[in-house]
Design an enzyme around this catalytic site. Structure first.
Site, PDB file in Angstrom:
ATOM      1  N   CYS A   1       0.911  -1.499  -0.771  1.00 23.24           N
ATOM      2  CA  CYS A   1       0.035  -0.159  -0.453  1.00 23.24           C
ATOM      3  C   CYS A   1       0.624   1.315  -0.030  1.00 23.24           C
ATOM      4  O   CYS A   1       2.165   1.288   0.541  1.00 23.24           O
ATOM      5  CB  CYS A   1      -0.826  -0.127   0.932  1.00 23.24           C
ATOM      6  SG  CYS A   1      -0.456   1.276   2.292  1.00 23.24           S
TER       7      CYS A   1
ATOM      8  N   CYS B   1       1.275   2.961   3.232  1.00 21.68           N
ATOM      9  CA  CYS B   1       2.246   2.022   4.194  1.00 21.68           C
ATOM     10  C   CYS B   1       3.830   2.062   3.550  1.00 21.68           C
ATOM     11  O   CYS B   1       4.705   2.444   4.772  1.00 21.68           O
ATOM     12  CB  CYS B   1       1.912   0.675   4.330  1.00 21.68           C
ATOM     13  SG  CYS B   1      -0.046   0.255   4.141  1.00 21.68           S
TER      14      CYS B   1
END
Ligand SMILES: [Zn+2]
Ligand SMILES: [Zn+2]
Length: 428
Positions: A61, A64
């Site tokens: 992600c 992230c």
């Protein structure tokens, strides 16, 4: 109990708020979004007796991934004072339930007693994380390796060069063969080269009609002054770097003769200016050469330049978008890469990189920017200090790259509009 988690992307990646993903729980037959009020299961957070930061995310992600270098830095910088943990919720589906999270990334702050004090959803910058710990009353700063303080508020040696030998714009030495002179009401203003003239001209705020008539360049062959509008130019590029060079001549014939000896293209003023003004700073709009500039990639893939490292960061303020800046250490030419997210530094390579904020003291005692030629990034504070040693006329201070970005982000739209367009570069 064996409920599989399905992850649904709900927010566009990296919109104004960091991209957020919602964890959706698949119920029996129907999809039901897990209520935000679901209480977090108290996870045993710490065994070390240290405050602990747990980041829950996934390795694929985008926000992230932007957290990863921040976590690494925190781990390194606050070793022995802060526990930092990353948990991958895609690889360990039980984790999101255990911690009761709906969104990745989520950061959970536990104090030294293991009590949860705060949680945050989405990308969280290093500065914000540190500010939050402070707000929570958790002191991580004691003997923390701070950005080393360094400043040089007076030149290491007095600048004894005669004023007429110093370029008005870049403060470099003027060489007699490339001198450009502008006549003003207060007397002649002298520049080191046709390129410094282009830079100055590109940020003039006054009416430019007839400006060329006040400007003389130097005939490369004879050393005599030539009115700019009557000059012919020989324009070439350095074989190794591609950086342009310009020689001015009193007439086309002299330029052609020099071309035979040294190569290049003979250009009239119009053609020269089109080349000179083709690359501009994405923050202050000055003409620049890519070889001297910081590369800026704006979110979405648009490439532009920062005429200096600080202007490059300013592109984030000007566009309101996330950017990547690729700049060279002014001492070693090693690459430094800064990525921003929501006006904060999201990653810095190398993490030791710092900025030099070139400043000059004004007659009233206050400090102002010394201008684009006096700014720079360095891979380390040591490189910066070495560079300052080699440039004894420089004054200013070491600041963090986060600080340099914050200085740009706090500018009002009006100030950004006027960046370097406030006439301060005009000859006076
Ligand atoms: Zn100059
Ligand atoms: Zn600029």
């Amino acid at each position: 109990m064996n409920k599989a988690l399905k992850i649904v992307v709900v927010a566009g990646l990296i919109v104004s708020v960091a991209a957020i993903m919602l964890l959706k729980q698949r119920g029996k037959g129907t999809d039901a979004v897990q209520g935000l009020s679901t209480p977090a299961v108290a996870a045993a957070p710490t065994t070390s007796g240290l405050p602990r930061l747990v980041d829950l995310g996934a390795d694929k992600c985008v926000p992230c991934k932007m957290m990863a270098p921040i976590l690494e830095e925190l781990k390194e910088q606050y070793k022995g004072r802060l526990d930092v943990a990353f948990l991958d919720v895609w690889k360990n589906p039980n984790v999101s339930k255990q911690y009761g999270i709906q969104v990745i990334p989520t950061q959970i702050f536990y104090d030294a007693a293991g009590k949860e004090r705060f949680r945050h959803e989405g990308f969280f910058s290093k500065d914000d994380i540190l500010a939050k710990w402070k707000e929570l009353g958790v002191d991580l700063s004691s003997d923390a390796p701070q950005t080393p303080a360094f400043e040089q508020l007076a030149p290491a040696k007095p600048d004894e060069r005669p004023k007429e030998s110093i370029c008005y714009l870049c403060d470099g030495d003027i060489k007699s063969k490339t001198l450009v002179t502008i006549q003003t009401d207060k007397g002649p203003v002298r520049l080191c080269s046709p390129h410094c003239y282009s830079i100055m001209y590109s940020c003039l705020t006054e009416d430019k009609t007839g400006f060329e008539k006040k400007v003389t360049v130097t005939d490369w062959a004879t050393g005599r002054p030539v009115t700019l509008s009557e000059a012919a130019f020989l324009y070439g590029e350095d074989e190794a770097t591609g950086k342009p060079w310009i020689k001015a001549f009193g007439g086309r014939d002299a330029a052609v003769a020099e071309r035979t000896a040294g190569g290049g293209s003979v250009l009239a003023l119009d053609a020269l200016q089109r080349k000179e003004f083709s690359n501009r700073c994405g923050f202050c709009d000055r003409a620049c050469y890519p070889q001297d500039a910081a590369e800026v990639i704006v979110e979405g893939g648009v490439h532009t330049w920062g005429c200096c490292s600080h202007c490059a960061l300013g592109v984030a303020a000007r566009t309101g978008k996330n950017i990547e800046v690729r700049e060279k250490d002014r001492l070693t030419k090693q690459q430094i890469v800064v990525r921003t997210l929501d006006g904060k530094v999201a990653s810095l390579e190398p993490s030791t990189a710092v900025a030099w904020f070139g400043q000059r003291q004004k007659p009233d005692g206050t400090w102002a920017s010394a201008g684009c030629f006096h700014q720079g990034f360095f891979t380390s504070a040591d490189n910066l200090k070495k560079w300052v040693e080699q440039n004894p006329y420089e004054t200013g201070r070491l600041i963090s790259i986060s600080q340099a970005l914050a200085d740009k982000m706090k500018l009002s739209p009006e100030q950004i509009q006027k960046a370097c367009k406030i006439g301060e570069c005009a000859p006076k």
